[in-house]
Design an enzyme around this catalytic site. Structure first.
Site, mmCIF file in Angstrom:
data_model
loop_
_atom_site.group_PDB
_atom_site.id
_atom_site.type_symbol
_atom_site.label_atom_id
_atom_site.label_comp_id
_atom_site.label_asym_id
_atom_site.label_seq_id
_atom_site.Cartn_x
_atom_site.Cartn_y
_atom_site.Cartn_z
ATOM 1 C CG ASP A 291 -18.457 30.065 -46.167
ATOM 2 O OD1 ASP A 291 -17.852 30.793 -46.974
ATOM 3 O OD2 ASP A 291 -19.430 30.462 -45.494
ATOM 4 N N GLY B 10 -29.793 34.759 -39.328
ATOM 5 C CA GLY B 10 -30.206 34.926 -37.945
ATOM 6 C C GLY B 10 -29.382 35.955 -37.199
#
Length: 677
Positions: A519, A413
């Protein structure tokens, strides 16, 4: 009468809850608060979570708190109220909410095809099993190109994506609809025209895809992506250039027993990786695992049954020859190279399924279930996350959300600086149409809603607009740690200590909640001109207690050795990634930045080369505790926070001036292509 189908087992915690098993049909009565539904089963009336029911593969785990609208009368052409002649009854509709209206407030018709029959983009599932039609409009997914610099008013709400609407799994709300005969006739006529356009577009797309496959055939044959029109010689860029690996998922599966069995075109590309062939041969299985993670190539490794079989005899087997392959079954065991405990989805798909669409839907369902198992979440977890999604009328949304400029762009996005209810916020715009997209978004939202810490990005809410979702979070004036590392500023150890300690506070909070981020990297850490450090992007977050521990995810440069090797992963993996972030602050890039494969390979077998790190003794000792190859001996987050190195870090006020100087002169249109959160 509308029936719902249970997608899982549920045992009610109290008498006012229903209990049911997967596959049972439940009569729908009404929707209640907090994502629950009131229904009737075997004569008993009770409530149950909306996340455990579905209707024609459209899960209600993302039901919004919208009022139930009843309508038993319609206006005729003269404006008078009259009874409808339609056979429509109380039904479940997949809304495009108020966003289906254009700027003038009028709804525009749009059609799609469901089960071979034409219908509206918002199909109404009636209690008698038939499909009726309503009018709606599908918003443009490319919202970033249609948002004005000043306001949301220039958003282009068109019907260009109507062909995707039939497969959309979107936020559902309950309503009852009656359609006059004249409206149905008009919609049917429009459907015929739309179907013709849809067929033409489909044929053009198939031709384009075929041409693209022919043009890019060479790309799939090698290890790297090739630029369009480039030759193999021109693709051999220097080692300093960041390479893009090819997606080899659709390529022919490999059956190999040694490095020489790999296709020649891949071995040729491997010469550019600066990894000695001897090292690959010594760690061949690890190499194959990394190769699968990076390229998605399907690989089967042949392992000798009897180690005493002469190597020369085994090497003489030609795996391209049918007779040799048959002989190999008596000499080798076959092991599929996997990056998680649930790699082979096809093995779980029922064999009797012949229809391609049904098989694709089943495969998607299994993949999402596998992902829930590996991250330790449930459908109830996703259902709870969906309660933060709001559906705002288009006439109001243009007043309440005003976009300014884009500040980031990622794989999933775009992120905008915006105003929401006159308060400055960040809005991440993501597609929210397919089951996979919705699952990923709800998973991230679910973990963000569980976190309330000054060093973690604060999530506000989400707003549904057509097939897009606006994820609203707090605004952070500044940039990512990756941008800070790449700037001309040279960080002192005391400044590195401040950033590291603030980041450890966020990691400590997650670990206390039995969560791992998985992450942590410089691009997922925000630093603000107020001297704040915040951890963002929870798309790969997982529960330690409930999730699968053997799952290879994350960013290659920051991935821990145990994750690369396929061993169990837990809190120590976040500590390793944290250490790589500190190295990036010191040296402006992570180790082996020129190659993701090289970084993963040598981090897994050698770890970090400490003699080359020039820094103070206490900083080197702190890093040594982060980079212990054995995760059981690696330091914990609480122990690191007490390390002497962090006792001499700078204050927040001092770092405020550093970050202000660093980001105040940056252009408002300067974006980070690695994503925002």
């Amino acid at each position: 009468m509308l029936y719902l189908v249970a997608t899982g087992d549920y045992k009610g915690p109290s008498e006012n809850h229903l209990s049911f098993t997967k596959g049972q049909r439940i009569e729908f009565l009404e929707r209640t608060e907090n994502g629950f539904i009131k229904g009737k089963l075997d004569g008993k009336v009770g409530i149950f979570p909306s996340s455990l029911i579905t209707i024609e593969t459209r899960p209600l785990s993302i039901i919004q708190n919208q009022p139930i609208k009843y309508s038993t009368e319609t206006k005729d052409d003269t404006g008078s109220i009259s009874s409808s002649t339609s056979t429509s009854t109380s039904s479940l509709t997949t809304p495009r909410a108020e966003s289906s209206k254009d700027a003038s407030g009028e709804q525009q018709p749009s059609t799609s095809t469901i089960n071979g029959q034409s219908s509206s983009t918002s199909p109404i599932l009636q209690s008698n099993g038939t499909t009726n039609t309503t009018t709606s409009s599908t918003s443009n997914n490319n919202i970033g190109d249609n948002i004005s610099e000043k306001s949301f008013g220039d958003y282009d709400d068109t019907t260009s994506n109507h062909s995707k609407s039939a497969s959309r799994l979107s936020v559902a709300s309950f309503s009852t609809t009656t359609t006059a005969t004249t409206t149905t006739t008009t919609t049917t006529t429009a459907t015929s025209s739309k179907d013709k356009d849809k067929k033409d577009k489909k044929e053009k797309k198939e031709k384009k895809d075929k041409k693209s496959k022919d043009d890019d055939k060479s790309e799939k044959e090698g290890l790297y992506r090739k630029s369009k029109g480039s030759s193999s010689s021109s693709s051999s860029s220097s080692s300093s250039t960041k390479r893009r690996y090819a997606n080899r998922k659709a390529c022919e599966p490999w059956v190999v027993k040694k490095y020489e069995d790999i296709p020649e075109e891949v071995k040729s590309d491997m010469l550019k990786e600066d990894i000695p062939i001897k090292d690959i041969q010594d760690h061949f299985k690890l190499f194959l695992r990394i190769l699968k993670f990076i390229t998605r190539q399907k690989i089967t490794l042949l392992i000798p049954i009897d180690p005493t079989i002469p190597t020369k005899e085994m090497n003489l087997l030609d795996l391209s020859d049918a007779e040799s392959v048959a002989k190999s079954t008596t000499m080798f065991t076959r092991e599929e190279i996997r990056t998680s405990a649930f790699d082979n989805v096809d093995a779980f798909v029922d064999a009797p399924i012949m229809d391609d669409n049904e098989k694709a839907a089943k495969t998607t369902e299994i993949k999402l279930e596998r992902k829930r198992i590996l991250t330790g979440i449930s459908t109830e977890f996703l259902g709870q996350a969906s309660t933060t999604i709001r559906v705002i009328p288009s006439s109001d949304i243009k007043k309440r959300i005003k976009f300014t400029h884009m500040v980031g762009r990622g794989q999933y996005g775009k992120v905008y600086d915006a105003l929401y209810d006159k308060k400055r916020v960040c809005v991440k715009v993501v597609n929210y149409s397919t089951p996979k997209e919705q699952h990923n978004v709800l998973q991230e939202i679910g973990f963000l809603t569980q976190c309330d810490h000054p060093n973690i990005l604060k999530y506000n809410c989400s707003v549904l607009y057509g097939s897009d979702l606006f994820i609203v979070s707090e605004f952070i004036q500044g940039g990512t740690l990756e941008q800070a590392s790449a700037s001309s500023h040279v960080f002192k150890e005391t400044q590195v200590g401040f950033i590291g300690l603030e980041l450890l506070k966020a990691i400590s909070y997650l670990h206390e909640k039995k969560l791992i981020h998985r992450d942590i990297k410089a691009a997922n850490v925000m630093v603000s001109t107020d001297g704040e450090v915040k951890l963002i992007d929870f798309g790969l977050c997982a529960s330690v207690e409930k999730g699968g521990s053997q799952h290879m995810v994350g960013s290659p440069y920051y991935m821990s050795p145990e994750m690369i090797r396929g061993e169990e992963c837990s809190y120590p993996s976040d500590i390793w990634s944290f250490g790589i972030c500190i190295l990036e602050l010191l040296f402006k890039k992570p180790p082996h930045r020129d190659s993701r494969m090289k970084a993963m390979f040598y981090n897994a077998i050698n770890g970090i080369d400490f003699p080359k790190i020039r820094c103070s003794i206490d900083l080197k000792d702190m890093l040594w505790q982060c980079f212990e190859s054995n995760p059981e001996k690696r330091s914990t987050v609480d122990k690191l926070m007490r390390h002497p190195f962090f006792k001499r870090c700078e204050s927040k006020s001092q770092m405020k001036s550093v970050f202000t100087d660093m980001f105040s002169t940056s252009s408002k249109n300067s974006i980070s292509t690695t994503g925002f959160f």
